[in-house]
Each structure stands twice: as structure tokens, then as C-alpha cells.
Design a protein around this motif. Structure first.
Motif, PDB file in Angstrom:
ATOM      1  N   VAL A   1    -106.215  49.363  49.799  1.00 31.35           N
ATOM      2  CA  VAL A   1    -105.214  50.257  49.211  1.00 31.35           C
ATOM      3  C   VAL A   1    -103.833  49.954  49.768  1.00 31.35           C
ATOM      4  CG1 VAL A   1    -106.897  52.094  48.841  1.00 31.35           C
ATOM      5  CG2 VAL A   1    -105.576  52.044  50.966  1.00 31.35           C
ATOM      6  N   MET A   2    -103.734  49.005  50.706  1.00 36.08           N
ATOM      7  CA  MET A   2    -102.446  48.653  51.284  1.00 36.08           C
ATOM      8  C   MET A   2    -101.567  47.996  50.209  1.00 36.08           C
ATOM      9  SD  MET A   2    -105.261  47.880  53.288  1.00 36.08           S
ATOM     10  CE  MET A   2    -106.032  49.135  54.324  1.00 36.08           C
ATOM     11  N   GLU A   3    -100.254  48.176  50.343  1.00 31.69           N
ATOM     12  CA  GLU A   3     -99.349  47.661  49.319  1.00 31.69           C
ATOM     13  C   GLU A   3     -99.430  46.148  49.239  1.00 31.69           C
ATOM     14  OE1 GLU A   3     -98.088  47.929  46.327  1.00 31.69           O
ATOM     15  OE2 GLU A   3     -97.142  49.781  47.037  1.00 31.69           O
ATOM     16  N   HIS A   4     -99.460  45.639  48.006  1.00 29.25           N
ATOM     17  CA  HIS A   4     -99.576  44.204  47.758  1.00 29.25           C
ATOM     18  C   HIS A   4     -98.824  43.877  46.476  1.00 29.25           C
ATOM     19  CE1 HIS A   4    -102.930  46.338  45.848  1.00 29.25           C
ATOM     20  NE2 HIS A   4    -102.905  45.410  44.907  1.00 29.25           N
ATOM     21  N   PRO A   5     -98.200  42.706  46.407  1.00 29.47           N
ATOM     22  CA  PRO A   5     -97.367  42.389  45.242  1.00 29.47           C
ATOM     23  C   PRO A   5     -98.142  41.893  44.036  1.00 29.47           C
ATOM     24  CG  PRO A   5     -97.202  40.644  46.874  1.00 29.47           C
ATOM     25  CD  PRO A   5     -98.031  41.722  47.499  1.00 29.47           C
ATOM     26  N   LEU A   6     -99.341  41.343  44.242  1.00 29.12           N
ATOM     27  CA  LEU A   6    -100.058  40.668  43.162  1.00 29.12           C
ATOM     28  C   LEU A   6    -101.315  41.444  42.792  1.00 29.12           C
ATOM     29  CD1 LEU A   6    -100.274  38.106  41.365  1.00 29.12           C
ATOM     30  CD2 LEU A   6    -101.626  37.071  43.216  1.00 29.12           C
ATOM     31  N   ASP A   7    -101.383  41.954  41.557  1.00 26.57           N
ATOM     32  CA  ASP A   7    -102.566  42.685  41.099  1.00 26.57           C
ATOM     33  C   ASP A   7    -103.823  41.827  41.209  1.00 26.57           C
ATOM     34  OD1 ASP A   7    -100.772  44.654  40.481  1.00 26.57           O
ATOM     35  OD2 ASP A   7    -100.985  44.499  38.316  1.00 26.57           O
ATOM     36  N   ASP A   8    -103.676  40.525  40.908  1.00 32.55           N
ATOM     37  CA  ASP A   8    -104.834  39.642  40.869  1.00 32.55           C
ATOM     38  C   ASP A   8    -105.464  39.427  42.247  1.00 32.55           C
ATOM     39  OD1 ASP A   8    -104.223  39.460  38.238  1.00 32.55           O
ATOM     40  OD2 ASP A   8    -103.792  37.318  38.204  1.00 32.55           O
ATOM     41  N   SER A   9    -104.805  39.828  43.310  1.00 33.50           N
ATOM     42  CA  SER A   9    -105.391  39.685  44.656  1.00 33.50           C
ATOM     43  C   SER A   9    -106.324  40.838  44.992  1.00 33.50           C
ATOM     44  CB  SER A   9    -104.287  39.609  45.713  1.00 33.50           C
ATOM     45  OG  SER A   9    -103.733  40.888  45.972  1.00 33.50           O
ATOM     46  N   TRP A  10    -106.368  41.859  44.120  1.00 33.15           N
ATOM     47  CA  TRP A  10    -107.201  43.061  44.315  1.00 33.15           C
ATOM     48  C   TRP A  10    -106.823  43.815  45.593  1.00 33.15           C
ATOM     49  CZ3 TRP A  10    -112.137  39.612  44.205  1.00 33.15           C
ATOM     50  CH2 TRP A  10    -112.225  38.954  42.976  1.00 33.15           C
ATOM     51  N   GLY A  11    -105.668  43.467  46.172  1.00 30.91           N
ATOM     52  CA  GLY A  11    -105.233  44.127  47.395  1.00 30.91           C
ATOM     53  C   GLY A  11    -105.484  43.338  48.653  1.00 30.91           C
ATOM     54  N   TYR A  12    -106.063  42.148  48.540  1.00 29.82           N
ATOM     55  CA  TYR A  12    -106.414  41.394  49.741  1.00 29.82           C
ATOM     56  C   TYR A  12    -105.273  40.538  50.281  1.00 29.82           C
ATOM     57  CZ  TYR A  12    -111.205  42.939  49.324  1.00 29.82           C
ATOM     58  OH  TYR A  12    -112.335  43.726  49.287  1.00 29.82           O
ATOM     59  N   GLN A  13    -104.129  40.466  49.574  1.00 34.01           N
ATOM     60  CA  GLN A  13    -102.957  39.771  50.105  1.00 34.01           C
ATOM     61  C   GLN A  13    -101.860  40.819  50.293  1.00 34.01           C
ATOM     62  OE1 GLN A  13    -101.869  36.052  48.363  1.00 34.01           O
ATOM     63  NE2 GLN A  13    -103.962  35.313  48.272  1.00 34.01           N
ATOM     64  N   VAL A  14    -101.841  41.380  51.485  1.00 37.06           N
ATOM     65  CA  VAL A  14    -101.082  42.595  51.784  1.00 37.06           C
ATOM     66  C   VAL A  14     -99.695  42.259  52.310  1.00 37.06           C
ATOM     67  CG1 VAL A  14    -101.006  44.607  53.313  1.00 37.06           C
ATOM     68  CG2 VAL A  14    -103.152  43.956  52.205  1.00 37.06           C
ATOM     69  N   THR A  15     -98.700  43.013  51.846  1.00 40.15           N
ATOM     70  CA  THR A  15     -97.350  42.939  52.406  1.00 40.15           C
ATOM     71  C   THR A  15     -96.957  44.250  53.079  1.00 40.15           C
ATOM     72  OG1 THR A  15     -96.515  43.502  50.200  1.00 40.15           O
ATOM     73  CG2 THR A  15     -96.482  41.176  50.827  1.00 40.15           C
ATOM     74  N   GLY A  16     -97.599  45.348  52.716  1.00 40.27           N
ATOM     75  CA  GLY A  16     -97.319  46.651  53.327  1.00 40.27           C
ATOM     76  C   GLY A  16     -98.527  47.142  54.107  1.00 40.27           C
ATOM     77  N   PHE A  17     -98.660  46.698  55.345  1.00 44.53           N
ATOM     78  CA  PHE A  17     -99.880  46.949  56.106  1.00 44.53           C
ATOM     79  C   PHE A  17    -100.036  48.399  56.542  1.00 44.53           C
ATOM     80  CE2 PHE A  17    -100.166  42.403  56.192  1.00 44.53           C
ATOM     81  CZ  PHE A  17    -101.508  42.130  56.408  1.00 44.53           C
ATOM     82  N   LEU A  18     -98.988  49.202  56.432  1.00 46.45           N
ATOM     83  CA  LEU A  18     -99.074  50.628  56.782  1.00 46.45           C
ATOM     84  C   LEU A  18     -98.771  51.521  55.584  1.00 46.45           C
ATOM     85  CD1 LEU A  18     -98.262  49.071  59.591  1.00 46.45           C
ATOM     86  CD2 LEU A  18     -97.843  51.386  60.402  1.00 46.45           C
ATOM     87  N   SER A  19     -98.720  50.939  54.401  1.00 46.83           N
ATOM     88  CA  SER A  19     -98.287  51.682  53.218  1.00 46.83           C
ATOM     89  C   SER A  19     -99.360  51.667  52.141  1.00 46.83           C
ATOM     90  CB  SER A  19     -96.997  51.058  52.664  1.00 46.83           C
ATOM     91  OG  SER A  19     -96.696  51.565  51.388  1.00 46.83           O
ATOM     92  N   PRO A  20     -99.798  52.836  51.662  1.00 46.70           N
ATOM     93  CA  PRO A  20    -100.696  52.835  50.498  1.00 46.70           C
ATOM     94  C   PRO A  20     -99.948  52.336  49.271  1.00 46.70           C
ATOM     95  CG  PRO A  20    -100.601  55.009  51.562  1.00 46.70           C
ATOM     96  CD  PRO A  20     -99.485  54.192  52.119  1.00 46.70           C
ATOM     97  N   THR A  21    -100.642  51.614  48.417  1.00 45.51           N
ATOM     98  CA  THR A  21     -99.983  51.093  47.228  1.00 45.51           C
ATOM     99  C   THR A  21     -99.433  52.223  46.371  1.00 45.51           C
ATOM    100  OG1 THR A  21    -100.274  49.808  45.205  1.00 45.51           O
ATOM    101  CG2 THR A  21    -102.199  50.992  46.001  1.00 45.51           C
TER     102      THR A  21
END
Length: 702
Positions: free
Chosen positions: A284-304
Motif C-alpha cells: 500500500v506504500m506510494e508507488h508511481p507505476l500501477d503495473d508494479s502492483w506496489g512493489y517499486q516504492v517511492t513513498g516508504f512511509l506513505s499509503p498510496t
């Protein structure tokens, strides 16, 4: 006042802007200096007087010399070029907000409340409310914060460095929840970088990427009963049935993402009806790419932000807990994406990642690898984990891709990796990080589960750190998953040659504390859904597979769609189809049956809770085993792995008495029979059964 100092303020090239801006003592008295490029006029307002400030540089630098002998509180009133007037406390009139102990603990990698202090955090100092901005950028020449509160003017709010810690800080009064911001970093060579906040509590929705001031810490929780009970729970001896899901695609009303409020109303009652004890959310961490399903995170403390605000996420978990459902979060600390606005080359250097690509670059995912040997990086990852456990009350963390962290040569050819200091392939720093993380979780958050997705035969994944283990509570049993799916994918006519595929895992079932996963990774990328994998009578085969998963030693995890016999494989761009009502009812009956009988959960991690009855009848492909618990009658599980009905099939039983069927994959009339003294399968007693093709029955004494 030297022009050179004014220029350095305006150019935002100072490491200590407080040395020039704010209030200072001079030989004549007290001087106040401020810089506001949007202002035509500035006025200082004190308790006993107010005076206009002199603009000594047309770019917006103002000064006021007073005869006062002592520092005094004051506000600044600005008049803009358009006549607009605003007031504020001077950000440069406040002392450092992070103390020496904070900085010491951070530099040592031991700060256990860093998630509450770093980044943009709502703050109060001596009655003044605002936001404290902090960022770690030890190699920067200068840092400023820019955002909606200063017209995105990077010159307006330069930050100060806090000594050797590499932390930059600025408390800005009046900045409140919802304000958007970035950090502007001047690198050693003078390059300006705009970066999102690594510790941000909230981020903009993609494709935007700025950070947002948010306050999940003030949410009013009402899950006290759950949290208190969790502290005392022993997950090894309790039911643990996990429903793994991807929140954005579980339900997509009108083709859009659901909100956390939607999932409160739709998902939680559904999970409750199905009988799962926990949900596990793909990241659920913030991530820029939908296709990563959330596994490539840029916001490690932020819910998407795709599903709502941090407070909305708090509410979702709160409702889960009040409904008796635990929440496990997938967490990917093994790597992070290369996006230039995020962690990569954060201060112009390899700060969070290793400089040498042989340790700092992940070839499989085109991502960067954290430098686990750097204290501040470890502390950042601790802060991320603690954000989810402390701020959001998560009940468990499933650590993704642990194997890639443990091995320096993971997915690398000879010459593409660097041995450790002992010449080995083990990543000593990552191992130390995982042990320390699991130690802190165990001491600070009792009752929380740490779960490893670890795909190798690394020893001691679930052993305590003090005895040399990594300290996880559970490990995904990937060997069981691969062997079991290979067996059930096969035409039943060939299963007589493959019995070892479903019996071998009993050889190591208690070497770790295992979860038996049928996860998202098995129903994507052309692998097909669980139903699509099954040959022949697919639904009967699928029910048989699920019975084997639920009755074999270990806890259960099932990805969404499997519980409803979804026809197509999972697509994160489409809503989960309604699927089979009958299969949903079947899963509910499995969860209810196993949850009501200690034999199926209280001894999952104890070999004394399992005994083979027979797996030697390869020709018939019938296997049987017992599930046992102290002071409870034995549960005899019998599986007919072919579509051929087996009449009068004799099974050995451990004791004389009446035996009855208490669960069947095929609903039918009640059945019970007294055992007879015909010895079979090393037992003196046995019963004769009629076994439906591709069916499972469970018997016990009555």
C-alpha cells in the motif's frame, strides 16, 4: 550587513541561513533580518511596538535595527506587490527542534521513533503551530523547502544543517495539513535537485510526485480490545488463514479505484463471511507505476493516495480490527526505483543505494538496492516499518524478496558481484539489518508477525536472532507451493508417478514455521488462474487442492480470486469477477471447520501434530494422514487424487471406535462406522470407505 551574505541567502547557497536571517545581537542592540521575495514591504510586530523594516535589497531582503538589549518574540507582516497582506512568525526565530539525542540515535541507526520526527511533520513550539521539515542530505551544499505555502519559490525557506548528522531542518509556522512541498537540494557541484520527501506521510497521486503534509498520528483509534488481545496471542497455536489481495483491483466501481471507505463497506464483511482471520495487502506504500502492483516504492512511509488519505487508511484498519480481522502488509525493502525525484542519488551522491552497481543495482527489476551497512539507511527502513506498525496498527509485515537481500550473487553471473569480507556470497549487512529489525519488532510491537518471502534453503529464517536465526515468525513455503501446483496441474493418470511431489515437503515441514501460499505470483504472467491450472473436472480438482492446503501442516494463504474459482488469471487493471458462489461457500466451510478444530492449527509448527497413515498406494493415488492435538481426537484426512471412485477402500486408524466423516469435499449423507480389527497401515484397526473421485474426507472418532 555584507552584500555577499545577502547574495548567499538569495541564491540559497547557505548551510546555516539562521546565522544571517532571524534575530541577532549587535553592538547597537538587536537586529532582525528577513527575506521574502514576494513582499514590497515588511513590518516587525512585537508585543510593545511595531516598526517597518528597511528593504536593503530590491529582491526582498529586509532589516530592522533596534535598541533592544534582549531577544523578544515577534511576528512579521508582509505586504505583497498586489497589496495582499499576511502575517507569520519568523521561521528563523526558532531554535533547532531535533535534539542532540535524536541526531545521535539517527546517526547510530537506533532511533525507534524516527517516523514521527523526520520529514514534514505537523509541529508545535511554544504555542506556535506549523510544520517541521527535516531531511537527511549530508553531501548537499544547501537545502531548501518549497511548496504551496511559499509559491514554490525555492529561495524563500532555506534550511539549516544540524552539524555532522547530515540532517537539515526548518520549522515553518503556519504550514498545515494539506500543504504540498518538495525539497530543493544543491549538490556539491552546484546542481539543483527537486526531491520528494523520503519520510513523507502522504504523496500526490501519480503522475505528480510532490509530498503532502498529513497527520495520520492524530487518528482516534477504537481498536483497544484487539490491540490488547494481540499482545498476548501466540500465532503458532492459533488459526491463521490469510486472504491476500490487491486493494485497487479487488473492486473497481465504474472502472476506477475503490476507496478505503468502499473496502470498509464491501471487503471486510466479505472476508468475515469467508472466515479468513487476516487479510494481506499487496504493498500500500506510494508507488508511481500501477503495473508494479506496489512493489517499486517511492513513498516508504506513505499509503498510496489511489484509495484515499492516510486517515482513511487508519479508519480501514480500525474497522478491520473491530470486525476481528487482522491486517498484514507486504513491504519491499529489497530495492527501490531509479526515479530521479525520489531516493536515487538523493543529494547528488549514492546516499540510500550502494555506489558500486555490483551491490547497488538489481538487474532483474532495473532498481537500486539499499546500502544496509549505512546506519542512516537502516534507520530509514526501520522508520518505514514502524510507521506501518505504530501509526497504522498493522498486525504483520511480509518482507518481499528476502532471498535477493541475503545473497550478494543473487541473479548475478560470475564477475558481477563482490564477495563479502570473508570471501563469501552472504550479504552480511542485510542479514544484520533483518535480525535487528525483527528484534525491534519483537520487543516494541509484541504480537506482530514478521513473515519472510524467502525462496531458498537458507537455514534459520524463523529462528530467533539470539540463536543465530533471522528472527522472522513465519516463512512462505515456496517448495510446498511449487511441488503441490506441479502435482495438481498434472493429468490424474500421471499422478501415480508423482506422489513425491506432495509428500516430500513433510520431510522439512517443521524446519521453519511455514505459511503455505497460493499467492498472486502464481496467477499472473500467463500462468493462468488456479482453476485454469486444473485438468479434467477443474472445480473438483481445485476443491481437492484447497483441502490439501488447509489440512496439511502450516498456515494458509490464498490470493483473491482463488476463493471464487476465477476463470481468468489476475489482471490488476480489471475488477475481480464475481466468480463461483459454490466455491466461496466451500472456502467458508474450510475456514470454519479448521478454525473450530485445534488439530488443524494448534500444532502446525510441531511435528507431533502430524502423522502419515499411507502414501504408498501410488497406483490408486490415495494418500492419508492424521492431524493431532493434545486431549483431542485424531483427525484422519483422506485424499483420492484421481477421478476414479474407490469402493471399500481400507484405511488404518489409530484407535478402536466409531469413526464418522466430519468434513467432505462432496456434501453427502452422514456416515459413521465402527472400526474393525483388520490391521492396515501399521495400525491394528481400520475402516472401509467409499472414496469419491477427486474427493477428500476427514474422519474422527465419535
Amino acid at each position: 550587513m555584507r552584500q555577499d551574505d545577502i547574495n548567499r541567502v538569495i541564491d540559497c547557497s547557505l548551510a546555516d541561513p539562521h546565522s544571517i536571517l532571524g534575530m541577532h545581537r549587535t553592538e547597537e542592540g538587536i537586529t532582525v533580518r528577513t527575506f521574502c521575495p514576494a513582499a514590497e514591504q515588511a513590518e516587525l510586530i512585537a508585543e510593545s511596538f511595531s516598526e517597518p523594516m528597511k528593504r536593503i535589497d530590491k529582491r526582498g531582503f529586509f532589516i530592522l535595527n533596534t535598541a533592544e538589549k534582549h531577544f523578544f518574540p515577534y511576528r512579521l507582516r508582509f505586504t505583497g506587490k498586489d497589496g495582499n497582506i499576511w502575517q507569520t512568525r519568523d521561521p528563523y526565530s526558532f531554535p533547532p527542534q531535533l535534539g542532540d539525542l535524536d541526531l545521535h540515535l539517527f546517526s547510530a541507526g537506533k532511533h525507534l521513533e524516527l517516523h514521527r520526527k523526520m520529514g514534514g511533520r505537523l509541529w508545535e513550539h511554544d504555542g506556535t503551530e506549523g510544520t517541521l521539515f527535516t531531511v537527511w542530505a549530508p553531501n548537499a551544499k544547501a537545502v531548501s523547502v518549497t511548496g504551496t505555502f511559499n509559491g514554490w519559490d525555492r529561495r524563500r525557506h532555506p534550511m539549516r544543517t544540524l552539524g555532522a548528522s547530515g540532517v537539515w531542518e526548518l520549522f515553518i509556522p503556519g504550514v498545515s495539513e494539506g500543504d504540498i512541498y518538495r525539497f530543493v537540494i544543491r549538490t556539491a557541484d552546484g546542481t539543483l535537485l527537486e526531491k520528494s520527501d523520503p519520510y513523507a506521510a502522504m504523496c500526490e497521486n501519480r503522475p505528480r510526485n510532490a509530498s503532502i503534509v498529513s497527520d495520520p498520528f492524530s487518528f482516534k483509534w477504537s481498536d483497544e480490545e484487539w490491540m490488547e488481545k494481540r499482545r498476548e496471542i501466540n500465532h503458532f497455536t492459533e488459526p491463521l488463514s490469510i486472504y491476500e489481495l490487491h486493494g485497487p483491483s479487488w473492486a473497481m466501481p465504474q472502472g476506477s479505484f475503490p476507496t478505503w471507505k468502499n473496502l470498509e463497506e464491501w471487503l471486510i464483511p466479505y472476508v468475515k463471511r469467508e472466515g479468513f482471520t487476516h487479510i494481506e495487502l499487496l504493498p500500500v506504500m506510494e508507488h508511481p507505476l500501477d503495473d508494479s502492483w506496489g512493489y517499486q516504492v517511492t513513498g516508504f512511509l506513505s499509503p498510496t493516495g489511489r484509495l484515499g488519505t492516510p486517515q482513511d487508511f487508519c479508519s480501514f484498519i480500525n474497522t478491520c480490527h473491530r470486525s476481528g480481522i487482522g491486517v498484514i502488509l507486504d513491504w519491499p525493502p529489497a530495492h527501490f526505483p531509479c526515479d530521479g525525484w525520489a531516493l536515487a542519488q538523493f543529494d547528488g551522491t549514492c546516499l540510500y543505494e550502494h555506489q558500486d552497481p555490483r551491490k547497488g543495482y538489481h538487474p532483474d527489476w532495473n532498481t537500486l538496492i539499499f546500502n544496509y551497512g549505512r546506519n542512516e539507511v537502516r534507520n530509514f527502513l526501520f522508520a518505514s516499518a514502524f510507521q506501518w506498525l505504530d501509526t497504522y496498527h498493522a498486525d504483520g509485515i511480509r518482507v518481499d524478496a528476502v532471498a535477493s537481500m541475503l545473497y550478494l550473487d543473487y541473479s548475478r553471473k560470475e564477475g558481477e558481484w563482490i564477495p563479502n569480507r570473508h570471501g563469501g556470497r552472504e550479504n552480511i549487512e542485510a542479514i544484520s539489518f533483518l535480525k535487528e529489525l525483527n528484534h525491534y519488532v519483537g520487543t516494541e510491537y509484541p504480537g506482530v508477525m514478521m513473515i519472510a518471502e524467502e525462496s531458498t534453503d537458507w537455514s534459520g529464517v524463523t529462528a530467533p536472532p539470539e540463536s543465530g536465526g533471522l528472527g522472522f515468525h513465519f516463512k512462505w513455503n515456496m517448495g510446498w507451493m511449487n511441488d503441490t501446483l506441479e502435482y495438481f496441474r498434472s493429468d490424474p493418470v500421471y499422478r501415480k508417478h508423482m506422489t513425491d511431489k506432495i509428500t516430500f515437503s513433510a520431510m522439512y515441514a517443521w524446519s521453519e514455521n511455514y505459511i503455505l501460499p497460493l499467492s498472486h505470483d502464481e496467477v499472473v504472467h500467463g500462468k493462468g488462474s488456479l482453476l485454469a491450472k486444473m485438468p479434467g473436472d477443474r472445480e473438483r480438482n481445485l476443491r481437492l487442492l484447497l483441502c490439501f492446503q488447509w489440512f496439511f501442516p502450516g498456515k494458509q494463504l490464498l490470493f483473491m480470486g482463488g476463493e471464487r474459482a476465477q476463470e481468468r488469471e489476475w489482471n490488476h487493471r480489471e475488477s475481480l469477477p464475481e466468480g463461483s458462489t459454490a466455491m466461496k461457500e466451500f472456502i467458508s466451510s474450510l475456514n470454519r471447520f479448521t478454525g473450530e478444530n485445534l488439530q488443524f492449527y494448534s500444532t502446525d509448527t510441531n511435528p507431533e501434530g502430524f502423522r502419515w497413515v499411507d502414501f504408498s498406494d501410488n497406483e490408486a493415488s490415495v494418500i492419508s494422514f492424521l492431524r493431532l492435538a493434545e486431549n483431542e481426537p485424531p483427525m484422519l484426512c483422506v485424499f483420492n487424487m484421481t477421478p476414479v471412485e474407490r469402493k471399500n477402500y481400507r484405511i488404518g486408524v489409530p484407535q478402536e471406535g466409531n469413526w464418522k466423516i466430519v468434513f467432505s469435499s462432496d456434501p453427502g449423507p452422514e456416515w459413521s462406522k465402527h472400526s474393525c480389527d483388520i490391521p492396515v497401515h501399521s495400525f491394528a484397526q481400520s475402516v472401509s470407505l467409499n472414496l469419491n473421485g477427486l474427493g477428500c474426507v476427514v474422519l474422527t472418532t465419535c
